[in-house]
Write an enzyme that holds these catalytic residues in place. Structure first.
Site, mmCIF file in Angstrom:
data_model
loop_
_atom_site.group_PDB
_atom_site.id
_atom_site.type_symbol
_atom_site.label_atom_id
_atom_site.label_comp_id
_atom_site.label_asym_id
_atom_site.label_seq_id
_atom_site.Cartn_x
_atom_site.Cartn_y
_atom_site.Cartn_z
ATOM 1 N N ASP A 117 29.614 65.598 50.033
ATOM 2 C CA ASP A 117 29.302 66.116 51.247
ATOM 3 C C ASP A 117 30.265 66.980 52.018
ATOM 4 O OD1 ASP A 117 30.851 63.777 51.733
ATOM 5 O OD2 ASP A 117 29.351 62.640 52.887
ATOM 6 N N GLY A 146 36.375 66.186 44.137
ATOM 7 C CA GLY A 146 36.457 65.189 42.789
ATOM 8 C C GLY A 146 35.755 65.914 41.741
ATOM 9 N N ASP A 168 27.189 58.980 47.100
ATOM 10 C CA ASP A 168 27.294 58.528 48.486
ATOM 11 C C ASP A 168 26.505 59.586 49.443
ATOM 12 O OD1 ASP A 168 28.798 60.585 47.790
ATOM 13 O OD2 ASP A 168 30.649 59.744 48.978
ATOM 14 N N ARG A 171 35.194 55.458 46.738
ATOM 15 C CA ARG A 171 35.496 55.812 48.113
ATOM 16 C C ARG A 171 34.833 54.960 49.256
ATOM 17 N NH1 ARG A 171 38.098 60.494 49.401
ATOM 18 N NH2 ARG A 171 37.364 61.787 47.508
ATOM 19 N N THR A 212 29.068 64.125 42.410
ATOM 20 C CA THR A 212 30.145 63.177 42.763
ATOM 21 C C THR A 212 29.839 62.047 42.016
ATOM 22 O OG1 THR A 212 31.003 61.751 44.375
ATOM 23 C CG2 THR A 212 28.812 62.777 44.862
ATOM 24 N N ARG A 254 40.656 70.224 46.552
ATOM 25 C CA ARG A 254 40.295 70.129 47.807
ATOM 26 C C ARG A 254 41.453 70.754 48.544
ATOM 27 N NH1 ARG A 254 40.193 64.201 45.889
ATOM 28 N NH2 ARG A 254 38.130 63.588 45.664
ATOM 29 N N ASP A 304 30.444 59.154 43.286
ATOM 30 C CA ASP A 304 30.373 58.276 44.225
ATOM 31 C C ASP A 304 28.930 57.976 44.503
ATOM 32 O OD1 ASP A 304 33.081 58.053 44.254
ATOM 33 O OD2 ASP A 304 33.086 59.137 46.077
#
Ligand code: F6P
Length: 327
Positions: A107, A15, A134, A176, A130, A76, A132
């Site tokens: 990741d 993304g 994360d 996510r 990202t 992706r 996120d």
């Protein structure tokens, strides 16, 4: 395996996130500063396999530091999960003499880079891009700060209308499996409840807190829920609340992809520039197959193979703060 880097490729994967352009700019200009030829790979691993690779000059990255999205585009790519796909990608790089690769992504993209470098003579550096947040091993990911600020300004607007109508709003944010966007934007907007995948919240607890506020005639409530939360995001949570409190006027707002776009904040531009510069420093110094993070204001490098093994930790104290401040 040690690779003496001759030419460098840079790409985005997964993304997009605001600040990727600032990062590309830093990789390109630092590479040129050290005398490396540098190439942009279009559409991530897909462009690597399809040989969509362009030479970059200093002017190629002019006037992009302030722009959201990525000039290299991103994707992706399923084919890169196969050995065959990675071999084609390697051949496309090696025919140009490119043997250093900077991958800006999450990741999953880092795991792809790790597989690539373990099969072929390619030195890879990951940069965490990202919204996120994360990825364990860095306090910052490129794009998170912008996404959170986008969410904050949207939720502030929702509070205006929620307040006028005495309504409960459930606002769903992205992330996510990560609750960081929800946690930060929820605290910054004074949300009464914040639901994140990392912490279990029982539906009884939410209903109790809403009923208690109803008794006190506190009818304006904002619940910020992460898309990956156990109740299935905002729609799932609305269903639960409607069943238990049918009298309550509930509205749902899913913020969605607006969180991925827009002008990157100063912080995102800064970390993107610092990380992009550092990626080239690493390749020059023979450090590779790591991703670059920033922890306690220092650069820290984590092996690509460890990406995703640990998750970012969210301390219980944050949830206590939410509870105390939302009374
Ligand atoms: O990883 C970034 C992210 O925006 C997540 O927060 C979200 O779950 C996902 O990507 C959405 O992906 P897509 O743009 O493919 O729908």
């Amino acid at each position: 395996m040690s690779v003496k880097v001759k030419k460098i490729g840079v790409m985005c994967s997964g993304g997009d996130s605001p600040g990727m352009n600032a990062c590309i700019r830093a990789v390109v200009r630092t590479s040129l500063y050290y005398g490396y030829e540098v190439f942009g790979i279009m559409r991530g691993y897909a462009g690597l396999i399809e040989d969509d690779i362009v030479k970059m000059e200093s002017r190629s990255v002019a006037n992009i530091i302030q722009r959201g999205g990525t000039i290299l585009k991103t994707a992706r790519c399923k084919d890169f999960l196969t050995k065959k796909g990675r071999k084609i990608a390697y051949d496309n790089l090696s025919k140009r003499g490119i043997n250093g690769l900077v991958v800006i992504g999450g990741d999953g993209s880092f795991r792809g880079a790790d597989a690539f470098s373990s099969e072929h003579d390619i030195a890879c550096i990951g940069l965490p891009g990202t919204i996120d947040k994360d990825i364990a091993g860095t306090d910052f990911t490129i794009g998170f700060d912008t996404a959170v600020n986008t969410a904050v300004s949207a939720i502030d607007k929702i509070r205006d209308t929620a307040d006028s109508h005495d309504r409960l709003f459930i606002i769903e944010v992205m992330g996510r499996d990560s609750g960081y966007i929800a946690l930060h934007s929820g605290i910054a907007t004074g949300a009464e409840n914040i639901l994140i995948p990392e912490k279990k919240t029982s539906i009884d607890e939410i209903i109790d807190s809403l009923q208690e506020k109803e008794r006190r005639k506190k009818l304006v409530n904002l619940i910020v829920v992460a898309e990956g939360d156990e109740y299935g995001g905002a729609i799932g949570l609305e269903k639960h609340i409607n069943e238990r409190m049918p009298q309550m006027e509930v509205r749902v707002c899913i913020l969605g992809h607006i969180q991925r776009g827009g002008t990157p904040t100063c912080l995102d531009r800064l970390i993107a520039s610092r990380m992009g510069y550092q990626a080239v420093e690493c390749l020059k110094d023979g450090l590779h197959n790591v991703f670059v993070g920033i922890q306690n204001n220092s650069i820290c490098l984590t092996p690509l193979k460890d990406a995703g093994k640990k998750k970012q930790h969210i301390s219980d104290e944050w949830m206590k703060i939410v509870k105390i401040l939302a009374t």
